[in-house]
Design a protein around this motif. Structure first.
Motif, PDB file in Angstrom:
ATOM      1  N   VAL A 156       1.057  -1.324  -0.144  1.00  0.00           N
ATOM      2  CA  VAL A 156       0.133  -0.046  -0.017  1.00  0.00           C
ATOM      3  C   VAL A 156       0.790   1.270   0.094  1.00  0.00           C
ATOM      4  O   VAL A 156       1.610   1.352   0.778  1.00  0.00           O
ATOM      5  CB  VAL A 156      -0.876  -0.128   1.314  1.00  0.00           C
ATOM      6  CG1 VAL A 156      -1.820   1.361   1.060  1.00  0.00           C
ATOM      7  CG2 VAL A 156      -1.686  -1.268   1.310  1.00  0.00           C
ATOM      8  N   TYR A 157       0.376   2.210  -0.729  1.00  0.00           N
ATOM      9  CA  TYR A 157       1.428   3.502  -0.915  1.00  0.00           C
ATOM     10  C   TYR A 157       0.541   4.400  -1.612  1.00  0.00           C
ATOM     11  O   TYR A 157      -0.605   4.384  -2.141  1.00  0.00           O
ATOM     12  CB  TYR A 157       2.532   3.122  -2.301  1.00  0.00           C
ATOM     13  CG  TYR A 157       2.144   2.617  -3.575  1.00  0.00           C
ATOM     14  CD1 TYR A 157       1.718   3.692  -4.480  1.00  0.00           C
ATOM     15  CD2 TYR A 157       1.848   1.408  -3.929  1.00  0.00           C
ATOM     16  CE1 TYR A 157       1.358   3.537  -5.467  1.00  0.00           C
ATOM     17  CE2 TYR A 157       1.076   1.189  -4.992  1.00  0.00           C
ATOM     18  CZ  TYR A 157       0.729   2.126  -5.954  1.00  0.00           C
ATOM     19  OH  TYR A 157       0.393   1.618  -7.218  1.00  0.00           O
ATOM     20  N   ALA A 158       1.073   5.594  -1.487  1.00  0.00           N
ATOM     21  CA  ALA A 158       0.557   6.931  -1.737  1.00  0.00           C
ATOM     22  C   ALA A 158       1.313   7.863  -2.545  1.00  0.00           C
ATOM     23  O   ALA A 158       2.470   8.199  -2.174  1.00  0.00           O
ATOM     24  CB  ALA A 158      -0.104   7.670  -0.492  1.00  0.00           C
ATOM     25  N   PRO A 159       1.171   8.421  -3.717  1.00  0.00           N
ATOM     26  CA  PRO A 159       2.022   9.276  -4.361  1.00  0.00           C
ATOM     27  C   PRO A 159       1.658  10.537  -3.880  1.00  0.00           C
ATOM     28  O   PRO A 159       0.543  10.931  -3.684  1.00  0.00           O
ATOM     29  CB  PRO A 159       1.469   9.153  -6.007  1.00  0.00           C
ATOM     30  CG  PRO A 159       0.353   8.546  -5.805  1.00  0.00           C
ATOM     31  CD  PRO A 159       0.070   7.781  -4.556  1.00  0.00           C
ATOM     32  N   SER A 205      -2.971   3.993  -2.635  1.00  0.00           N
ATOM     33  CA  SER A 205      -3.353   2.910  -3.928  1.00  0.00           C
ATOM     34  C   SER A 205      -2.715   1.690  -3.443  1.00  0.00           C
ATOM     35  O   SER A 205      -1.655   1.659  -2.242  1.00  0.00           O
ATOM     36  CB  SER A 205      -2.546   3.337  -5.296  1.00  0.00           C
ATOM     37  OG  SER A 205      -3.230   4.565  -5.511  1.00  0.00           O
ATOM     38  N   GLU A 206      -2.733   0.493  -3.904  1.00  0.00           N
ATOM     39  CA  GLU A 206      -2.233  -0.824  -3.497  1.00  0.00           C
ATOM     40  C   GLU A 206      -2.181  -1.760  -4.421  1.00  0.00           C
ATOM     41  O   GLU A 206      -2.962  -1.649  -5.765  1.00  0.00           O
ATOM     42  CB  GLU A 206      -3.215  -1.100  -2.422  1.00  0.00           C
ATOM     43  CG  GLU A 206      -4.326  -1.969  -2.850  1.00  0.00           C
ATOM     44  CD  GLU A 206      -4.918  -2.610  -1.775  1.00  0.00           C
ATOM     45  OE1 GLU A 206      -5.081  -4.180  -1.745  1.00  0.00           O
ATOM     46  OE2 GLU A 206      -5.555  -1.934  -0.888  1.00  0.00           O
ATOM     47  N   PHE A 262      -6.289   1.652  -7.269  1.00  0.00           N
ATOM     48  CA  PHE A 262      -5.765   3.052  -7.533  1.00  0.00           C
ATOM     49  C   PHE A 262      -7.001   3.923  -6.937  1.00  0.00           C
ATOM     50  O   PHE A 262      -8.344   3.849  -7.461  1.00  0.00           O
ATOM     51  CB  PHE A 262      -5.330   3.639  -8.755  1.00  0.00           C
ATOM     52  CG  PHE A 262      -4.336   2.999  -9.522  1.00  0.00           C
ATOM     53  CD1 PHE A 262      -3.086   3.284  -9.032  1.00  0.00           C
ATOM     54  CD2 PHE A 262      -4.290   2.232 -10.197  1.00  0.00           C
ATOM     55  CE1 PHE A 262      -1.967   2.866  -9.635  1.00  0.00           C
ATOM     56  CE2 PHE A 262      -3.281   1.351 -10.928  1.00  0.00           C
ATOM     57  CZ  PHE A 262      -2.074   1.910 -10.513  1.00  0.00           C
ATOM     58  N   GLN A 263      -6.501   5.268  -6.220  1.00  0.00           N
ATOM     59  CA  GLN A 263      -7.311   6.090  -5.974  1.00  0.00           C
ATOM     60  C   GLN A 263      -6.618   7.417  -6.628  1.00  0.00           C
ATOM     61  O   GLN A 263      -5.584   7.954  -6.089  1.00  0.00           O
ATOM     62  CB  GLN A 263      -7.515   6.571  -4.413  1.00  0.00           C
ATOM     63  CG  GLN A 263      -8.223   5.411  -3.713  1.00  0.00           C
ATOM     64  CD  GLN A 263      -8.706   5.714  -2.262  1.00  0.00           C
ATOM     65  OE1 GLN A 263      -9.171   6.717  -2.040  1.00  0.00           O
ATOM     66  NE2 GLN A 263      -7.883   5.028  -1.289  1.00  0.00           N
ATOM     67  N   ILE A 264      -7.408   8.231  -7.540  1.00  0.00           N
ATOM     68  CA  ILE A 264      -6.914   9.158  -8.295  1.00  0.00           C
ATOM     69  C   ILE A 264      -7.801  10.405  -8.078  1.00  0.00           C
ATOM     70  O   ILE A 264      -9.249  10.166  -8.365  1.00  0.00           O
ATOM     71  CB  ILE A 264      -6.708   8.435  -9.478  1.00  0.00           C
ATOM     72  CG1 ILE A 264      -5.903   7.491  -9.656  1.00  0.00           C
ATOM     73  CG2 ILE A 264      -6.174   9.830 -10.744  1.00  0.00           C
ATOM     74  CD1 ILE A 264      -5.797   6.867 -11.151  1.00  0.00           C
TER      75      ILE A 264
END
Length: 129
Positions: A25-28, A51-52, A90-92
């Motif tokens: 799990v990460y976030a830009p 996002s993951e 993705f969450q965009i």
């Protein structure tokens, strides 16, 4: 920053690897926004949308064959075949206007992001297909 550098940091939020699979799990986050926060600015203006991706074994090779598999879960050489299921989330934030409609360009960007991410994961894992 120069033109060859990305303007995004990747914040690693969670990782898990065990027998049931792997999860990242990460976030830009925008570098400039992060500098503002690190210098005492309001963090409420920084969009952190996690996002993951998750990779889980399909269970076909180790738990018997698939009902659709005429080779008993084995490849041409007789070795057990196993695979994995990749899930990408993705969450965009495409547009911050509540009634805005999705544009063709936004859809193409999301499609390219998903394709590129899956290809990079496959390359990192040295997948054949």
């Amino acid at each position: 920053m120069n033109a060859n550098q990305s303007s995004t940091l990747i914040l690693l939020q969670e990782t898990c690897i065990d027998a049931s699979g792997s999860l990242v799990v990460y976030a830009p986050v925008d570098i400039l926004a992060m500098h503002v926060v690190m210098n005492g600015g309001d963090s409420g203006y920084v969009a952190i949308l996690p996002s993951e991706f998750a990779i889980v074994p399909d269970g076909q090779g180790s738990h018997g064959s698939s009902p659709h598999d005429s080779n008993g879960g084995r490849n041409v050489s007789g070795s057990l075949v196993s695979g994995s299921l990749l899930t990408v989330v993705f969450q965009i934030l495409v547009n911050n206007l509540p009634m805005a409609k999705l544009t063709v360009e936004s859809a193409e960007t999301v499609n390219n992001l998903i394709s590129c991410t899956v290809q990079k994961i496959k390359a990192a894992l040295r997948c054949e297909s």
